[in-house]
Write a protein that holds these residues in place. Structure first.
Motif, mmCIF file in Angstrom:
data_model
loop_
_atom_site.group_PDB
_atom_site.id
_atom_site.type_symbol
_atom_site.label_atom_id
_atom_site.label_comp_id
_atom_site.label_asym_id
_atom_site.label_seq_id
_atom_site.Cartn_x
_atom_site.Cartn_y
_atom_site.Cartn_z
ATOM 1 N N SER A 1 0.677 -1.114 -0.167
ATOM 2 C CA SER A 1 -0.047 -0.145 0.048
ATOM 3 C C SER A 1 0.896 1.165 0.203
ATOM 4 C CB SER A 1 -0.880 0.062 1.188
ATOM 5 O OG SER A 1 -1.696 -1.130 1.316
ATOM 6 N N GLY A 2 1.773 1.085 0.848
ATOM 7 C CA GLY A 2 2.696 2.458 0.889
ATOM 8 C C GLY A 2 3.573 2.521 -0.562
ATOM 9 N N GLY A 3 4.044 1.412 -1.083
ATOM 10 C CA GLY A 3 4.336 1.665 -2.556
ATOM 11 C C GLY A 3 3.425 2.364 -3.741
ATOM 12 N N LEU A 4 2.315 1.740 -3.463
ATOM 13 C CA LEU A 4 1.200 2.251 -4.532
ATOM 14 C C LEU A 4 0.943 3.641 -4.153
ATOM 15 C CD1 LEU A 4 -1.130 -0.997 -4.484
ATOM 16 C CD2 LEU A 4 -0.072 -0.149 -6.390
ATOM 17 N N MET A 5 0.751 4.067 -3.007
ATOM 18 C CA MET A 5 0.500 5.324 -2.813
ATOM 19 C C MET A 5 1.450 6.429 -3.289
ATOM 20 S SD MET A 5 -1.615 4.754 1.024
ATOM 21 C CE MET A 5 -2.314 6.560 1.327
ATOM 22 N N ALA A 6 2.645 6.180 -2.762
ATOM 23 C CA ALA A 6 3.654 6.922 -3.294
ATOM 24 C C ALA A 6 3.903 7.183 -4.710
ATOM 25 C CB ALA A 6 4.943 6.459 -2.687
ATOM 26 N N ALA A 7 3.842 5.833 -5.332
ATOM 27 C CA ALA A 7 4.104 5.652 -6.820
ATOM 28 C C ALA A 7 3.109 6.551 -7.493
ATOM 29 C CB ALA A 7 4.177 4.233 -7.250
ATOM 30 N N TYR A 8 1.905 6.608 -7.055
ATOM 31 C CA TYR A 8 0.816 6.938 -7.703
ATOM 32 C C TYR A 8 0.758 8.399 -7.864
ATOM 33 C CZ TYR A 8 -4.037 8.619 -8.947
ATOM 34 O OH TYR A 8 -5.055 9.077 -9.656
ATOM 35 N N VAL A 9 1.299 9.136 -6.619
ATOM 36 C CA VAL A 9 1.647 10.329 -6.826
ATOM 37 C C VAL A 9 2.606 10.992 -7.271
ATOM 38 C CG1 VAL A 9 2.373 12.536 -4.923
ATOM 39 C CG2 VAL A 9 0.588 10.849 -4.266
ATOM 40 N N VAL A 10 4.046 10.353 -7.167
ATOM 41 C CA VAL A 10 5.030 10.566 -7.815
ATOM 42 C C VAL A 10 5.160 10.509 -9.306
ATOM 43 C CG1 VAL A 10 6.617 8.511 -7.870
ATOM 44 C CG2 VAL A 10 7.588 10.869 -7.681
ATOM 45 N N SER A 11 4.380 9.524 -9.933
ATOM 46 C CA SER A 11 4.110 9.388 -11.172
ATOM 47 C C SER A 11 2.948 9.837 -11.970
ATOM 48 C CB SER A 11 4.052 7.685 -11.544
ATOM 49 O OG SER A 11 2.788 7.204 -11.108
ATOM 50 N N LYS A 12 1.927 10.777 -10.970
ATOM 51 C CA LYS A 12 1.002 11.456 -11.426
ATOM 52 C C LYS A 12 -0.184 10.340 -11.983
ATOM 53 C CE LYS A 12 3.220 15.873 -12.362
ATOM 54 N NZ LYS A 12 4.698 15.489 -11.944
ATOM 55 N N PHE B 1 1.221 2.168 -15.260
ATOM 56 C CA PHE B 1 2.780 1.307 -15.263
ATOM 57 C C PHE B 1 3.400 1.474 -13.944
ATOM 58 C CE2 PHE B 1 7.136 0.794 -16.201
ATOM 59 C CZ PHE B 1 7.116 -0.565 -16.716
ATOM 60 N N TRP B 2 3.501 2.781 -13.654
ATOM 61 C CA TRP B 2 4.658 3.225 -12.528
ATOM 62 C C TRP B 2 3.869 2.928 -11.061
ATOM 63 C CZ3 TRP B 2 9.385 2.706 -11.790
ATOM 64 C CH2 TRP B 2 10.242 2.941 -13.011
ATOM 65 N N THR B 3 2.598 3.040 -11.151
ATOM 66 C CA THR B 3 1.923 2.633 -9.869
ATOM 67 C C THR B 3 1.948 1.264 -9.485
ATOM 68 O OG1 THR B 3 0.395 4.533 -10.441
ATOM 69 C CG2 THR B 3 -0.237 3.236 -8.702
ATOM 70 N N PHE B 4 1.628 0.615 -10.508
ATOM 71 C CA PHE B 4 1.812 -1.055 -9.986
ATOM 72 C C PHE B 4 3.128 -1.266 -9.855
ATOM 73 C CE2 PHE B 4 -2.258 -3.074 -11.162
ATOM 74 C CZ PHE B 4 -3.045 -1.887 -11.440
#
Lengths: 453, 72
Positions: free
Chosen positions: A281-292, A296-299
């Protein structure tokens, strides 16, 4: 097996590992879906076959020598108290030993071997995605055996074995393989990519990178979902499910049975379930924000998050795991694009970042978070510490990952078998089979048209 | 001296409970986690607002929208 309780424990353990192996098969399914989806249509079959042939090639070589390496290389050789290969400890793991076959006196070797084998496939498969659309299959399959049945299993013997020299001397702790699978595979991929070079058209004449979008973003994300699912099995496979202090024969007193990590230090399946989900969850949340919100990058960030927290996910608090994962996913994304721009590295699926950089970051964080905690239930082992983990990260990513990848790729390149010719790369690696496919369709369609009365 | 108070495994597991690092900071971790969650929503709303503005600006005449509808 002596008593009925012994028999139940053994059969439970046998079944437990067998289930993890089946789950982990999904990792390979996911990698195949993901890679094919990331490649362009004219490279599909080549991309698929390149990855799928990891299965037989790494399996037979892991049977022939990989498994033996795990038990015989725990001292280096000659990196711990001048001791050489541990022939005695590996005396059951040679392909001709009775334990390596149908044996009613041994219910564990086969399933334990298979669990490690699936890790081997994963190590090779991580590299596979980064080199798509321009590597020769033959060269990749040599590289797959080097990482899958040689380099990674040496690192496992050193740092992912209760008797490994890195655990004893450095206090190395890597419960769910931030380093021993992910950092090494990421480093190996980087070494290969430096020799292989980018795909044609990846960089403009001024050196700025072009995006090469996946042909099917939806299938990429499905592939990553599969990898998540297999990762559950991987986490469970990294544990010993049930063991008594008497069998561990270390410092633990009392008679309470426990699950342990690979170092035979206590943990629980419950702990790693908390931490797997919170780090995802932490990875998904951070990646969603940083990758806008890039799918692909959220997953991929979810995966990078788990990988970053994995070294200490047997011991972290779930919220700690979440924050560590969020940082790892953010850093992996940033590092991927920085390295791409700065060094012109074309990593087609971001494997070096998601596995390599996130893995290294996870090891470094683990050294601080678990500082002073015992690395082992046995006396005389170094405690977990930041310096030991830093040296461990260098060994995993650099010494056993990057260097073998770079050197073997250089040799293959020198032999002229590393990269496909530019003409073939442009027309597509499936060009001839695509033509034959279209001709076969045209032939049968016209024949059937002629039969219509 | 270790981050969870254990320096070896010379213990009876029947007497051991939580072993995560920095015991005693659970409530602070919870507060930090809450902040992380709320900040995530704030950032996401901002990003989506920008994205929607870009989507609006991407087709001033409506031609592309009609094509998108036809593609289903």
């Amino acid at each position: 097996m002596g008593t009925n309780l012994d028999a139940l424990t053994t059969l439970f353990t046998e079944f437990y590992y067998w289930v993890t192996v089946v789950f982990m098969f999904l990792i390979h399914v996911g990698f195949c879906m993901y890679e094919v989806a990331a490649s362009r249509r004219r490279n599909h079959i080549h991309t698929l076959m390149k990855n799928i042939m990891i299965i037989p090639l790494v399996t037979v070589t892991f049977f022939f020598f990989g498994w033996w390496i795990y038990f015989s290389f725990t001292n280096g050789p000659y990196l711990f108290e001048g001791k050489g290969l541990n022939f005695e400890a590996a005396s059951f793991a040679r392909p001709w030993d009775p334990a390596m076959g149908t044996n009613l006196g041994d219910h564990i070797t086969g399933v334990f071997w298979a669990a490690f084998l699936l890790f081997s496939w994963t190590a090779a498969s991580i590299v596979s995605g980064s080199v798509i659309e321009r590597i020769q299959s033959g060269a990749f399959w040599v590289l797959a055996v080097v990482i899958g049945s040689f380099a990674w299993i040496i690192d496992a013997s050193w740092g992912w074995h209760w008797d490994g020299w890195m655990v004893k001397v450095l206090g190395y702790h890597d419960a769910y393989a931030s380093g021993v699978i992910h950092a090494i595979a990421g480093g190996f991929a980087l070494g290969v990519l430096m020799v292989l070079g980018p795909r044609l058209g990846k960089f403009r004449s001024d050196g700025t990178p072009r995006d090469i979008p996946p042909h099917n973003p939806w299938l990429v994300t499905l592939g990553l979902f599969m990898i998540y699912t297999g990762f559950w099995g991987f986490y469970a496979a990294c544990n010993v499910p049930i063991i008594s202090p008497e069998v561990i024969d270390g410092q633990i007193t009392g008679a309470t049975w426990t699950a342990t990590n690979i170092y035979l230090a206590p943990t629980t399946l419950s702990a790693i379930t908390f931490n797997f989900l919170m780090s995802l969850s932490g990875g998904l949340m951070a990646a969603y924000v940083v990758s806008k919100g890039d799918a692909f990058w959220t997953f991929s960030g979810g995966l990078a998050g788990i990988i970053t927290a994995s070294a200490g996910n047997d011991l972290y608090h779930p919220i700690q795991a979440m924050f560590i994962a969020a940082f790892g996913a953010w850093a992996a994304y940033k590092l991927h694009y920085w390295v791409e721009r700065k060094f012109k590295i074309d990593d087609a699926v971001g494997a070096v970042a998601v596995h390599g950089y996130a893995g290294v970051i996870g090891l470094l964080i683990c050294g601080f978070m678990l500082w002073g905690q015992p690395s082992s239930p046995y006396e005389g082992y170094a405690a977990i510490n930041p310096l030991g983990m830093l040296i461990g990260a260098i060994i995993m990513f650099g010494v056993l990952g990057f260097l073998p990848g770079y050197i073997v790729a250089k040799i293959l390149n020198g032999m002229g078998v590393l990269r496909v010719p530019a003409k073939v790369e442009l027309e597509g690696l499936d060009f001839e089979s695509d033509q034959a496919y279209r001709e076969a369709i045209a032939d049968v369609v016209s024949a059937e048209h002629a039969l219509v009365k | 001296m270790s981050t969870n108070g254990m320096s070896d495994w010379a213990v009876d597991l029947a007497n051991v409970a939580n072993i995560y690092p920095f015991p005693g900071t659970e409530f602070l971790l919870f507060l930090a986690g809450l902040a992380f969650w709320i900040i995530w929503h704030v950032l996401q709303f901002r990003a989506e607002k920008t994205e929607l503005r870009h989507e609006m600006d991407a087709d001033e005449t409506g031609d592309k929208a009609r094509k998108a509808i036809s593609r289903y």
